[in-house]
Design an enzyme around this catalytic site. Sequence first.
Site, PDB file in Angstrom:
ATOM      1  CB  SER A   1      -6.913  -6.029   4.837  1.00  0.00           C
ATOM      2  OG  SER A   1      -7.523  -5.974   3.575  1.00  0.00           O
TER       3      SER A   1
ATOM      4  CG  ASP B   1      -8.874  -2.008   4.206  1.00  0.00           C
ATOM      5  OD1 ASP B   1      -8.543  -2.930   4.959  1.00  0.00           O
ATOM      6  OD2 ASP B   1      -8.167  -1.602   3.273  1.00  0.00           O
TER       7      ASP B   1
END
Length: 314
Positions: A41, A188
Amino acid sequence: MSVTHVSGVFEGGGVRGIALAGAAAAAMERGVEFEEAVGTSAGGLVASLVAAGYDPEGLATAVCSVDWPGLLDPVWVTRIKGVGPHLALFFHRGLYKGKRLEKEWGRLLKAKGIRTFGDLPAGRLRVVTTDLSHQAGVVLPDDLPHYGIDPDTFPVARALRMSAAVPFMFKPVRLESPTVGEDVLFADGAMASNYPIEAASPGRPVLGFRLFQDAGTHPHIGVKGPFTLARTVVLSGIQARYGLPPAKYADETVIRVPVSADLDFDLSPTEAEEVFMRGKRAAGEQLDDLVGPVVAPAGDGAHCEPEERSRGRG
């Protein structure tokens, strides 16, 4: 700890994880050389700049040149007053498309001659994403051949978008897989491994950059509907681990980077500089005890000129 052949591992943790860039800059100024960079991320975004060859001053300039609010590109239904965010989650699986984030990081990487993973030395960069379709953690670019995709032709910025596609906030990234025979959704990487030390090459010392938040700074969030519930779930996933002691791995040195975990992209150049410098100062203090003081002029950190910000609309 050896400072000549280090794997840098960068933890994910919201947009203010750009403090990791400041921490990486502090390490470079003290002679640390990153042979590879691994991240998830926001940590993946920073890892990509490190892998691309940004120096400490370049990291500061890059962080401050980004139009952070402009990275959010809402899906059209969010314009509907009141129910827009709820409809976006229901019909589009996210509030924002994520295309601007990919475009902006593509710009930063292109400045260093990087477009695809083939433009980087093998093993120089690894980022983690989550295969929603098969409930599996995925390391990019290593796992791309499993989906019938040539890593050398795959855009690095696309991989970063896949790793940073926070559930409910950004739409999952859809890839057509010749091997699987159908589209696969990615989101994610924090759902698979927020601190992806497992993806680092074995046999090399790890310098890990982990985020922490001061105790007692977690505000109470009221849940009033599907939208606030989704946001609360995501923030809880980011922040809850701060109350737990981090696991310790063999041959790993951890730099603790203070940050306020947040999904709010409303950062001015001055605020981005403050986040960067806070991470740089905190890491510098820890690194002085580990590897010694700065071996090159530190300069005065970030230089944020408003006209340098990239609007990146489209």
